[in-house]
Design an enzyme around this catalytic site. Structure first.
Site, mmCIF file in Angstrom:
data_model
loop_
_atom_site.group_PDB
_atom_site.id
_atom_site.type_symbol
_atom_site.label_atom_id
_atom_site.label_comp_id
_atom_site.label_asym_id
_atom_site.label_seq_id
_atom_site.Cartn_x
_atom_site.Cartn_y
_atom_site.Cartn_z
ATOM 1 N N CYS A 181 0.808 -1.221 0.000
ATOM 2 C CA CYS A 181 0.000 0.000 0.000
ATOM 3 C C CYS A 181 0.841 1.270 0.000
ATOM 4 O O CYS A 181 0.296 2.374 -0.075
ATOM 5 C CB CYS A 181 -0.936 -0.003 1.202
ATOM 6 S SG CYS A 181 -1.890 -1.532 1.324
ATOM 7 N N HIS A 216 -3.025 7.943 5.873
ATOM 8 C CA HIS A 216 -3.186 6.607 5.294
ATOM 9 C C HIS A 216 -4.582 6.101 5.645
ATOM 10 O O HIS A 216 -5.264 5.543 4.791
ATOM 11 C CB HIS A 216 -2.102 5.673 5.825
ATOM 12 C CG HIS A 216 -2.081 4.332 5.164
ATOM 13 N ND1 HIS A 216 -1.988 4.188 3.800
ATOM 14 C CD2 HIS A 216 -2.156 3.074 5.678
ATOM 15 C CE1 HIS A 216 -1.991 2.891 3.497
ATOM 16 N NE2 HIS A 216 -2.095 2.205 4.614
ATOM 17 N N LYS A 259 -9.808 7.720 1.938
ATOM 18 C CA LYS A 259 -10.222 6.319 1.807
ATOM 19 C C LYS A 259 -11.639 6.100 2.363
ATOM 20 O O LYS A 259 -12.256 5.085 2.060
ATOM 21 C CB LYS A 259 -9.234 5.391 2.512
ATOM 22 C CG LYS A 259 -7.881 5.266 1.819
ATOM 23 C CD LYS A 259 -7.002 4.246 2.528
ATOM 24 C CE LYS A 259 -5.627 4.108 1.862
ATOM 25 N NZ LYS A 259 -4.751 5.270 2.128
ATOM 26 N N HIS A 294 -9.820 1.491 -0.205
ATOM 27 C CA HIS A 294 -8.362 1.329 -0.243
ATOM 28 C C HIS A 294 -7.948 0.749 -1.591
ATOM 29 O O HIS A 294 -8.198 -0.414 -1.889
ATOM 30 C CB HIS A 294 -7.913 0.416 0.893
ATOM 31 C CG HIS A 294 -6.440 0.481 1.156
ATOM 32 N ND1 HIS A 294 -5.548 1.078 0.295
ATOM 33 C CD2 HIS A 294 -5.687 -0.005 2.187
ATOM 34 C CE1 HIS A 294 -4.324 0.967 0.784
ATOM 35 N NE2 HIS A 294 -4.393 0.326 1.930
ATOM 36 N N PHE A 338 1.866 -3.287 3.892
ATOM 37 C CA PHE A 338 2.306 -4.583 4.413
ATOM 38 C C PHE A 338 3.800 -4.735 4.118
ATOM 39 O O PHE A 338 4.300 -4.279 3.095
ATOM 40 C CB PHE A 338 1.535 -5.714 3.740
ATOM 41 C CG PHE A 338 0.110 -5.869 4.197
ATOM 42 C CD1 PHE A 338 -0.397 -5.131 5.247
ATOM 43 C CD2 PHE A 338 -0.734 -6.773 3.570
ATOM 44 C CE1 PHE A 338 -1.715 -5.286 5.674
ATOM 45 C CE2 PHE A 338 -2.054 -6.932 3.976
ATOM 46 C CZ PHE A 338 -2.551 -6.192 5.029
#
Length: 411
Positions: free
Chosen positions: A163, A302, A334, A339, A398
């Site tokens: 991401c 984020h 988002k 996402h 991740f």
């Protein structure tokens, strides 16, 4: 190496669940348009998750001829559309071919082609597997196609960091233009991973919301948040040497002034609950920009709507911003787009550019119940008129990979 140069954003091309094209995209964000819907591209009745951010009205024939469309994955379709939109928005700039570069991100790449051809292998045998499978699924396919369309022969590569991929693409393109390696970069990211397998996989790792209501599924920083909403789409930006842009009288949205990257080195999927790695990337972006935290007017968070991420990001913002943490405006777009994985950072860099240019901060929609662990100003539910001189965008992926970009009003 030449002296450091100013880098400006001269073109923006969004393809998102809240709108395609700059004006529709921005109108969607500033009016709080919800791009999350009940899944329509496939039957989700057996899946534990029923909602996603889809682009159901995307017309591939507008962007590619029929033959190329058949030979390429949906994520490439989105990428080409985004690049063409950004290039047109930038005024179709003329640039020496080897002085134009491309950095285009994806987190997953052509997974739809991979799954389709795996079924062909099992059902019809190896002799029926398409010779176009490898170039369709590879992560760098989008960057390669964009180069051929625009005729750019300079550096060309794909960033793949979950991401954080899109923000890494923006940052690496910025560095190449700033350092004089090229004069112009087309940067961005694309993703089209909203498929039964990926929905099931993300759901199994407890990353996705279980909320079946599209109107409340993505609720960053809200106490009732329970996971992110998987989405598809793309965004491209044209980054250009400021002197060159001025010479051709290009419209300038903002100046890219900082880029910071780090890794949590904590867990392969969970963020460091203290937000230490995220804070390091934020500090590095501000140091690169030569700015103090107190100068930041807006943070595009984020803000995934997962319990762990939003709390950790809040801690990181407090660690970096200090006394300014409760003053700065923060929002998670988002909440509207869902996402978009490898495309998210590019979409959100576009948000910064437009917030600076147009003096508006998009809201965090679906914000209803405050969370004691998330106690900052998240611009709840309605856009805000504001002078934005300096803004940063956070992207955390991740693997613990963090990327932050800083943009400033162009002088």
């Amino acid at each position: 190496m030449s002296a450091s140069r100013k880098v400006v954003v001269t073109g923006i091309g969004p393809v998102t669940p809240v709108g395609t094209g700059l004006d529709d995209f921005w109108a969607g964000l500033t009016t709080g348009r919800n791009g999350i819907q009940t899944i329509a591209r496939f039957d989700a009745s057996d899946l534990p998750v029923k909602v996603a951010g889809e682009i159901p009205d995307f017309e591939v024939s507008r962007w590619l001829d029929a033959k190329e469309a058949r030979r390429t994955d949906r994520y490439v379709h989105f990428a080409i559309a985004a690049a063409k939109l950004a290039w047109e928005d930038a005024g179709t700039p003329e640039v020496q071919a080897d002085r134009g570069g491309i950095v285009f991100a994806t987190g997953i790449g052509g997974i739809e082609w991979l799954l389709t051809q795996h079924s062909v292998l099992l059902e019809r045998g190896p002799g029926r597997v398409s010779p176009f499978m490898v170039p369709a699924l590879m992560a760098n396919a989008a960057a390669g196609h964009i180069a051929m369309i625009l005729g750019l022969t300079g550096p060309n590569f794909c960033t793949v960091s979950a991401c954080a991929s899109g923000a890494h693409a923006v940052g690496e393109g910025y560095r190449m233009v700033r350092d004089g390696l090229i004069d112009l970069a087309v940067v961005g990211g694309s993703e089209a991973a909203t498929l039964p397998l990926t929905v099931a996989a993300f759901a199994q790792m407890q990353a996705l919301t279980k909320n079946p209501d599209p109107e409340t599924a993505s609720r960053p920083f809200d106490a009732a948040r329970d996971g992110f909403v998987l989405s598809e789409g793309a965004c491209a930006l044209v980054l250009e040497d400021a002197e060159r842009a001025a010479a051709r009288r290009a419209r300038v949205y903002a100046e890219v002034v900082g880029y910071g990257a780090s890794d949590d080195a904590f867990h392969i999927t969970a963020p460091d609950p203290k937000g230490s790695g995220a804070a390091l990337a934020m500090r590095r972006a501000l140091d690169d920009a030569g700015e103090e935290p107190s100068a930041v007017d807006y943070i595009n968070a984020h803000g995934t709507s997962t319990p762990l991420n939003d709390a950790a990001e809040t801690q990181a913002i407090k660690a970096v911003m200090g006394d300014s943490a409760h003053r700065v405006a923060i929002s998670s777009t988002k909440s509207m787009t869902g996402h978009m994985l490898g495309a998210a950072g590019a979409v959100e860099a576009a948000v910064l550019s437009l917030a600076i240019d147009r003096g508006q901060i998009p809201p965090t929609i679906h914000y209803e119940t405050p969370d004691p662990d998330c106690d900052l100003d998240y611009v709840p539910n309605e856009a805000r008129e504001a002078e934005v001189r300096l803004a940063i965008s956070n992207s955390f992926g991740f693997g613990g990979q963090n990327a932050v970009v800083a943009l400033r009003r162009a002088s």
